[in-house]
Design a protein around this motif. Structure first.
Motif, PDB file in Angstrom:
ATOM      1  N   LEU A  79      61.165  -7.903   9.700  1.00  0.00           N
ATOM      2  CA  LEU A  79      60.663  -8.219  11.045  1.00  0.00           C
ATOM      3  C   LEU A  79      61.719  -8.889  11.912  1.00  0.00           C
ATOM      4  CD1 LEU A  79      57.046  -9.567  10.409  1.00  0.00           C
ATOM      5  CD2 LEU A  79      57.773  -7.245  10.990  1.00  0.00           C
ATOM      6  N   VAL A  80      62.654  -9.578  11.286  1.00  0.00           N
ATOM      7  CA  VAL A  80      63.642 -10.329  12.078  1.00  0.00           C
ATOM      8  C   VAL A  80      64.983  -9.632  12.165  1.00  0.00           C
ATOM      9  CG1 VAL A  80      62.563 -12.565  11.717  1.00  0.00           C
ATOM     10  CG2 VAL A  80      64.290 -11.773  10.114  1.00  0.00           C
ATOM     11  N   SER A  81      65.164  -8.544  11.440  1.00  0.00           N
ATOM     12  CA  SER A  81      66.428  -7.813  11.589  1.00  0.00           C
ATOM     13  C   SER A  81      66.501  -7.322  13.020  1.00  0.00           C
ATOM     14  CB  SER A  81      66.536  -6.669  10.590  1.00  0.00           C
ATOM     15  OG  SER A  81      65.514  -5.724  10.824  1.00  0.00           O
ATOM     16  N   GLU A  82      67.695  -7.393  13.575  1.00  0.00           N
ATOM     17  CA  GLU A  82      67.854  -7.039  14.988  1.00  0.00           C
ATOM     18  C   GLU A  82      67.741  -5.546  15.186  1.00  0.00           C
ATOM     19  OE1 GLU A  82      71.042  -8.958  17.141  1.00  0.00           O
ATOM     20  OE2 GLU A  82      71.075 -10.517  15.610  1.00  0.00           O
ATOM     21  N   PRO A  83      66.960  -5.131  16.179  1.00  0.00           N
ATOM     22  CA  PRO A  83      66.910  -3.709  16.499  1.00  0.00           C
ATOM     23  C   PRO A  83      68.264  -3.263  17.029  1.00  0.00           C
ATOM     24  CG  PRO A  83      65.688  -4.985  18.121  1.00  0.00           C
ATOM     25  CD  PRO A  83      66.157  -5.937  17.067  1.00  0.00           C
ATOM     26  N   PRO A  84      68.554  -1.961  16.952  1.00  0.00           N
ATOM     27  CA  PRO A  84      69.833  -1.482  17.480  1.00  0.00           C
ATOM     28  C   PRO A  84      69.974  -1.826  18.960  1.00  0.00           C
ATOM     29  CG  PRO A  84      68.526   0.331  16.574  1.00  0.00           C
ATOM     30  CD  PRO A  84      67.704  -0.904  16.477  1.00  0.00           C
ATOM     31  N   GLN A  85      71.171  -2.249  19.338  1.00  0.00           N
ATOM     32  CA  GLN A  85      71.446  -2.580  20.738  1.00  0.00           C
ATOM     33  C   GLN A  85      71.538  -1.288  21.540  1.00  0.00           C
ATOM     34  OE1 GLN A  85      71.639  -5.780  22.009  1.00  0.00           O
ATOM     35  NE2 GLN A  85      70.988  -6.400  19.975  1.00  0.00           N
ATOM     36  N   ARG A  86      70.922  -1.317  22.703  1.00  0.00           N
ATOM     37  CA  ARG A  86      71.035  -0.154  23.607  1.00  0.00           C
ATOM     38  C   ARG A  86      72.394  -0.187  24.270  1.00  0.00           C
ATOM     39  NH1 ARG A  86      65.710  -1.377  26.729  1.00  0.00           N
ATOM     40  NH2 ARG A  86      65.682  -3.179  25.426  1.00  0.00           N
TER      41      ARG A  86
ATOM     42  N   TYR B 179      74.034 -13.390  24.560  1.00  0.00           N
ATOM     43  CA  TYR B 179      74.656 -12.093  24.324  1.00  0.00           C
ATOM     44  C   TYR B 179      73.829 -11.173  23.430  1.00  0.00           C
ATOM     45  CZ  TYR B 179      78.291 -14.963  26.279  1.00  0.00           C
ATOM     46  OH  TYR B 179      78.978 -15.817  27.099  1.00  0.00           O
ATOM     47  N   TYR B 180      72.881 -11.739  22.687  1.00  0.00           N
ATOM     48  CA  TYR B 180      72.027 -10.965  21.782  1.00  0.00           C
ATOM     49  C   TYR B 180      70.598 -11.498  21.867  1.00  0.00           C
ATOM     50  CZ  TYR B 180      76.645  -9.862  19.992  1.00  0.00           C
ATOM     51  OH  TYR B 180      77.961  -9.486  19.904  1.00  0.00           O
ATOM     52  N   PRO B 181      69.889 -11.208  22.951  1.00  0.00           N
ATOM     53  CA  PRO B 181      68.558 -11.790  23.126  1.00  0.00           C
ATOM     54  C   PRO B 181      67.539 -11.374  22.063  1.00  0.00           C
ATOM     55  CG  PRO B 181      69.026 -10.186  24.848  1.00  0.00           C
ATOM     56  CD  PRO B 181      70.292 -10.374  24.074  1.00  0.00           C
ATOM     57  N   ASP B 182      67.819 -10.316  21.302  1.00  0.00           N
ATOM     58  CA  ASP B 182      66.906  -9.913  20.238  1.00  0.00           C
ATOM     59  C   ASP B 182      67.042 -10.779  18.989  1.00  0.00           C
ATOM     60  OD1 ASP B 182      67.096  -6.395  20.990  1.00  0.00           O
ATOM     61  OD2 ASP B 182      65.570  -7.836  21.555  1.00  0.00           O
ATOM     62  N   GLN B 183      68.080 -11.589  18.937  1.00  0.00           N
ATOM     63  CA  GLN B 183      68.295 -12.444  17.770  1.00  0.00           C
ATOM     64  C   GLN B 183      67.143 -13.443  17.649  1.00  0.00           C
ATOM     65  OE1 GLN B 183      71.718 -15.022  17.980  1.00  0.00           O
ATOM     66  NE2 GLN B 183      72.025 -14.877  15.784  1.00  0.00           N
TER      67      GLN B 183
ATOM     68  N   ASP C   3      62.060 -15.790   6.257  1.00  0.00           N
ATOM     69  CA  ASP C   3      62.790 -15.332   5.070  1.00  0.00           C
ATOM     70  C   ASP C   3      61.947 -14.364   4.239  1.00  0.00           C
ATOM     71  OD1 ASP C   3      65.083 -16.770   5.635  1.00  0.00           O
ATOM     72  OD2 ASP C   3      64.623 -18.408   4.229  1.00  0.00           O
ATOM     73  N   LEU C   4      60.630 -14.528   4.286  1.00  0.00           N
ATOM     74  CA  LEU C   4      59.724 -13.686   3.496  1.00  0.00           C
ATOM     75  C   LEU C   4      59.415 -12.351   4.177  1.00  0.00           C
ATOM     76  CD1 LEU C   4      57.322 -16.476   2.200  1.00  0.00           C
ATOM     77  CD2 LEU C   4      58.993 -15.169   0.845  1.00  0.00           C
ATOM     78  N   VAL C   5      59.808 -12.192   5.426  1.00  0.00           N
ATOM     79  CA  VAL C   5      59.582 -10.935   6.163  1.00  0.00           C
ATOM     80  C   VAL C   5      60.885 -10.503   6.851  1.00  0.00           C
ATOM     81  CG1 VAL C   5      57.085 -11.203   6.480  1.00  0.00           C
ATOM     82  CG2 VAL C   5      58.651 -12.230   8.130  1.00  0.00           C
TER      83      VAL C   5
END
Length: 129
Positions: free
Chosen positions: A121-128, A77-81, A116-118
């Motif tokens: 970079l891992v925050s999810e981009p906004p869902q389209r 459901y959230y492939p960007d995760q 954890d140190l970046v």
């Protein structure tokens, strides 16, 4: 050896590339597969990007393995995760990410520390939508 802030800073360009590549593949694969909530006839394989991918569904993830051995396990459901274990498995099987793989001799523990140190970079981009 513990992953340090210096290691994360040095690997930042590679991590950025790895995460972008993983997300693009995850989106492409999840987009090609049926929605498990709507379709009881789940595919066992699919052609994506000129490759055959074998699909192993285990809610809420698809584990996709290509005919060349590349593994992409993506949240349905959230492939960007970004899951650290899934990202490291992709890095190990896709090739071209040796710097990250080498920096993670203890596997999950090390990749989780790197991520954890970046956090940006891992925050999810906004869902389209």
């Amino acid at each position: 050896m513990t992953v340090t802030e210096e290691t994360a800073a040095r690997l930042r360009p590679e991590l950025t590339r790895l995460i972008a590549e993983f997300r693009a593949m995850a989106r492409m694969l999840v987009g090609a597969l049926p929605n498990p909530d709507l379709d009881d006839d789940l595919l066992e394989e699919v052609e994506v990007g000129g490759r055959t991918w074998w699909i192993h569904w285990h809610d809420p993830h698809y584990r996709c393995e290509s005919d060349t051995g590349v593994v992409v396990e993506a949240q349905i459901y959230y492939p960007d995760q970004i899951d650290p274990a899934f990202l490291l498995e992709y890095a190990r099987t896709a090739g071209g990410h040796e710097a990250v793989v080498t920096a993670c001799p203890r596997g999950f523990h090390d990749i989780a520390r790197l991520l954890d140190l970046v956090p940006d970079l891992v925050s999810e981009p906004p869902q389209r939508g």
